[in-house]
Design an enzyme around this catalytic site. Structure first.
Site, PDB file in Angstrom:
ATOM      1  N   LEU A   1     -14.437 -59.541 -18.214  1.00 55.28           N
ATOM      2  CA  LEU A   1     -13.608 -60.503 -19.309  1.00 55.28           C
ATOM      3  C   LEU A   1     -12.429 -59.832 -19.541  1.00 55.28           C
ATOM      4  O   LEU A   1     -11.787 -60.320 -20.630  1.00 55.28           O
ATOM      5  CB  LEU A   1     -14.665 -60.854 -20.351  1.00 55.28           C
ATOM      6  CG  LEU A   1     -15.938 -61.669 -19.692  1.00 55.28           C
ATOM      7  CD1 LEU A   1     -16.694 -61.875 -20.982  1.00 55.28           C
ATOM      8  CD2 LEU A   1     -15.570 -63.030 -19.238  1.00 55.28           C
TER       9      LEU A   1
ATOM     10  N   ILE B   1      -0.054 -52.078 -17.759  1.00 54.46           N
ATOM     11  CA  ILE B   1      -0.073 -53.446 -16.864  1.00 54.46           C
ATOM     12  C   ILE B   1       0.470 -54.550 -17.634  1.00 54.46           C
ATOM     13  O   ILE B   1      -0.140 -55.045 -18.721  1.00 54.46           O
ATOM     14  CB  ILE B   1      -1.610 -53.671 -16.221  1.00 54.46           C
ATOM     15  CG1 ILE B   1      -1.742 -52.548 -15.254  1.00 54.46           C
ATOM     16  CG2 ILE B   1      -1.478 -54.978 -15.451  1.00 54.46           C
ATOM     17  CD1 ILE B   1      -3.059 -52.380 -14.749  1.00 54.46           C
TER      18      ILE B   1
ATOM     19  N   TYR C   1      -9.135 -41.517 -25.679  1.00 50.40           N
ATOM     20  CA  TYR C   1      -8.917 -42.474 -24.206  1.00 50.40           C
ATOM     21  C   TYR C   1      -8.719 -41.389 -23.019  1.00 50.40           C
ATOM     22  O   TYR C   1      -9.429 -41.492 -22.054  1.00 50.40           O
ATOM     23  CB  TYR C   1      -7.933 -43.461 -24.310  1.00 50.40           C
ATOM     24  CG  TYR C   1      -7.645 -44.188 -23.266  1.00 50.40           C
ATOM     25  CD1 TYR C   1      -8.597 -45.166 -22.731  1.00 50.40           C
ATOM     26  CD2 TYR C   1      -6.389 -44.342 -22.564  1.00 50.40           C
ATOM     27  CE1 TYR C   1      -8.253 -45.834 -21.423  1.00 50.40           C
ATOM     28  CE2 TYR C   1      -6.056 -45.138 -21.670  1.00 50.40           C
ATOM     29  CZ  TYR C   1      -7.010 -46.014 -20.997  1.00 50.40           C
ATOM     30  OH  TYR C   1      -6.981 -46.793 -19.993  1.00 50.40           O
TER      31      TYR C   1
HETATM   32  N1  LIG Z   1      -4.658 -52.916 -18.774  1.00 51.81           N
HETATM   33  C1  LIG Z   1      -3.918 -51.885 -18.738  1.00 51.81           C
HETATM   34  O1  LIG Z   1      -2.688 -51.722 -18.824  1.00 51.81           O
HETATM   35  C2  LIG Z   1      -4.597 -50.660 -18.045  1.00 51.81           C
HETATM   36  C3  LIG Z   1      -3.782 -49.446 -17.722  1.00 51.81           C
HETATM   37  C4  LIG Z   1      -4.349 -48.300 -17.314  1.00 51.81           C
HETATM   38  C5  LIG Z   1      -5.920 -48.408 -16.907  1.00 51.81           C
HETATM   39  N2  LIG Z   1      -6.395 -49.221 -17.092  1.00 51.81           N
HETATM   40  C6  LIG Z   1      -8.015 -49.214 -16.878  1.00 51.81           C
HETATM   41  O2  LIG Z   1      -8.449 -50.545 -16.301  1.00 51.81           O
HETATM   42  C7  LIG Z   1      -9.592 -50.846 -16.705  1.00 51.81           C
HETATM   43  C8  LIG Z   1      -9.815 -52.245 -17.060  1.00 51.81           C
HETATM   44  O3  LIG Z   1      -8.805 -52.426 -18.403  1.00 51.81           O
HETATM   45  P1  LIG Z   1      -8.509 -53.789 -19.059  1.00 51.81           P
HETATM   46  O4  LIG Z   1      -7.084 -53.656 -19.240  1.00 51.81           O
HETATM   47  O5  LIG Z   1      -9.044 -54.886 -18.245  1.00 51.81           O
HETATM   48  O6  LIG Z   1      -9.193 -53.505 -20.376  1.00 51.81           O
HETATM   49  P2  LIG Z   1      -9.747 -54.582 -21.534  1.00 51.81           P
HETATM   50  O7  LIG Z   1      -9.714 -54.044 -22.974  1.00 51.81           O
HETATM   51  O8  LIG Z   1      -8.764 -55.727 -21.337  1.00 51.81           O
HETATM   52  O9  LIG Z   1     -11.266 -54.956 -20.752  1.00 51.81           O
HETATM   53  C9  LIG Z   1     -12.109 -54.144 -20.789  1.00 51.81           C
HETATM   54  C10 LIG Z   1     -13.414 -54.970 -20.705  1.00 51.81           C
HETATM   55  O10 LIG Z   1     -14.621 -54.168 -20.821  1.00 51.81           O
HETATM   56  C11 LIG Z   1     -15.603 -54.579 -21.614  1.00 51.81           C
HETATM   57  N3  LIG Z   1     -16.573 -53.740 -22.005  1.00 51.81           N
HETATM   58  C12 LIG Z   1     -16.287 -52.797 -23.088  1.00 51.81           C
HETATM   59  N4  LIG Z   1     -17.220 -52.374 -23.424  1.00 51.81           N
HETATM   60  C13 LIG Z   1     -18.206 -52.327 -22.633  1.00 51.81           C
HETATM   61  C14 LIG Z   1     -19.534 -52.134 -22.195  1.00 51.81           C
HETATM   62  N5  LIG Z   1     -20.231 -51.120 -22.904  1.00 51.81           N
HETATM   63  N6  LIG Z   1     -20.066 -52.431 -21.280  1.00 51.81           N
HETATM   64  C15 LIG Z   1     -19.759 -53.468 -20.392  1.00 51.81           C
HETATM   65  N7  LIG Z   1     -18.355 -53.767 -20.414  1.00 51.81           N
HETATM   66  C16 LIG Z   1     -17.735 -53.285 -21.760  1.00 51.81           C
HETATM   67  C17 LIG Z   1     -14.804 -55.448 -22.525  1.00 51.81           C
HETATM   68  O11 LIG Z   1     -15.563 -56.320 -23.297  1.00 51.81           O
HETATM   69  C18 LIG Z   1     -13.667 -55.628 -21.818  1.00 51.81           C
HETATM   70  O12 LIG Z   1     -13.653 -57.156 -21.419  1.00 51.81           O
HETATM   71  C19 LIG Z   1     -10.076 -49.643 -17.743  1.00 51.81           C
HETATM   72  O13 LIG Z   1     -10.594 -48.616 -17.199  1.00 51.81           O
HETATM   73  C20 LIG Z   1      -8.667 -49.265 -18.285  1.00 51.81           C
HETATM   74  O14 LIG Z   1      -8.529 -47.865 -18.623  1.00 51.81           O
HETATM   75  C21 LIG Z   1      -5.907 -50.591 -17.811  1.00 51.81           C
END
Ligand SMILES: NC(=O)c1ccc[n+]([C@@H]2O[C@H](COP(=O)([O-])OP(=O)(O)OC[C@H]3O[C@@H](n4cnc5c(N)ncnc54)[C@H](O)[C@@H]3O)[C@@H](O)[C@H]2O)c1
Length: 321
Positions: free
Chosen positions: A10, A172, A142
């Site tokens: 999500l 992103i 983080y």
């Molecule tokens: N979005 C970016 O710019 C970006 C950049 C670098 C890396 N990332 C990596 O990509 C991955 C996803 O990022 P995102 O942007 O979708 O993050 P986000 O915060 O939008 O989504 C993370 C999701 O993880 C869920 N979550 C949190 N705790 C949880 C748990 N205990 N069990 C199951 N689900 C849980 C949340 O409810 C949320 O829906 C992460 O590993 C992040 O480090 C994202």
């Protein structure tokens, strides 16, 4: 053909990754999960299971009972939220990732995809054109937890032969799901404000340059790496990728080419301190050589696409008269 499980489905990336996987592999093969419940029927075509990745028994039983053969592990706590709640970041990013890797290895899962981040870098890392192998001594929780996830992934790969793959994503940019907890979210926020006809107060300094990419390229890259020949892969989840770098001032200029009266003021907060520990640009050469990383969007092409899509969404959300 087994089941593909997406954790954290999500979130900003998960909500766009799931439909892509459904399109590619069919609805019967994909299961979405998250610690939260979906508040609409966004995944109406496929099964949704509640899954907290910090619950080791639940992760293990979900993988076994649903015959999972591939995991896209997108659950995570991002940089800004992680600084506000370091224990949660440790539990989800480090313990949760261990639970996924350990359960995947024991359940005989074929492949685990895990995104890492530019957050693994720190003040001792060179700021420009950073290679894959460099100093990773982050000072944010983080970063600490994501370095841990990188090392755990490499350990499970070398010790148990588990096929774990991933990229160090830069910031992103996307329009479908507003991001909520990252340091690079200002970029998305800026577009939202510009399209709504509002000015924007930015929490980073105007010259805080960071590596970034557009969501279609972020997803395309993940799928390219997923499909790559394993024998060609020299790294685990630590492939650097970035389409371009920009600072808030340059982004505002790109937006003004489409919305000329858009204005930005600057009031840096604690997220500026996080941004100052990250590189300005990355060297993505290894990803290009090993699995053909080739982003399509440059900054202005991304701006045009973001503004077109956000404008359509904005019009739809206006009450009709
Ligand atoms: N979005 C970016 O710019 C970006 C950049 C670098 C890396 N990332 C990596 O990509 C991955 C996803 O990022 P995102 O942007 O979708 O993050 P986000 O915060 O939008 O989504 C993370 C999701 O993880 C869920 N979550 C949190 N705790 C949880 C748990 N205990 N069990 C199951 N689900 C849980 C949340 O409810 C949320 O829906 C992460 O590993 C992040 O480090 C994202």
């Amino acid at each position: 053909m087994g089941t593909i499980l997406v954790t954290g489905s999500l979130g900003q990336i998960g909500t766009e990754l799931v439909p892509l996987l459904v399109k590619k592999f069919g609805p019967s093969r994909v299961i979405a999960s998250d610690v939260k419940s979906p508040n609409s029927d966004i995944f109406h075509e496929i099964e949704y299971v509640p899954l907290d990745v910090t619950n080791r028994d639940l992760v293990a039983s979900t993988l076994k009972e649903r015959s999972v053969t591939e995991v896209f592990h997108m659950a995570g706590i991002l940089s800004a939220l992680g600084e506000r709640n370091p224990e949660l970041a440790f539990m989800v990013n480090s313990v949760g990732t261990f639970n996924v890797l350990d359960s995947a290895m024991k359940a005989g899962v074929n492949r685990v995809m895990i995104p890492s981040t530019i957050g693994v870098f720190g003040k001792d890392t060179p700021r420009d054109n950073v290679p894959v192998v460099t100093v990773t001594r982050p000072t944010t929780m983080y970063g600490v937890t994501k370095v841990n996830a990188e090392l755990l992934s490499a350990y499970f790969r070398s010790k148990f032969g588990l096929d774990v793959r991933g990229v160090r994503y830069p910031g992103i940019v996307s329009y479908k799901t507003p991001p909520s907890a990252g340091t690079t979210d200002y970029a998305v926020d800026m577009y939202y404000h510009a399209v709504a006809g509002k000015n924007y107060e930015c929490y980073l300094k105007e010259d805080a340059a960071l590596p970034m990419m557009y969501m279609p390229d972020a997803l395309d890259s993940l799928m390219k790496l997923y499909s790559a020949d394993e024998g060609r892969l020299r790294y685990t989840i630590d492939y650097n990728i970035s389409a371009f770098s920009f600072d808030p001032r340059t982004l505002a200029e790109s937006i003004r080419k489409v919305i000329p009266d858009f204005n930005v003021t600057y009031r840096p907060d604690y997220r500026q301190a996080i941004a100052e520990t990250w590189p300005r640009s990355l060297d993505s050469t290894d990803a290009k050589i090993d699995w053909g990383f080739s982003p399509e969007y440059d900054l202005d092409a991304m701006t045009e696409d973001m503004i077109r899509n956000l404008s359509e969404m904005h019009l739809k959300s206006q009450p009709s008269r």
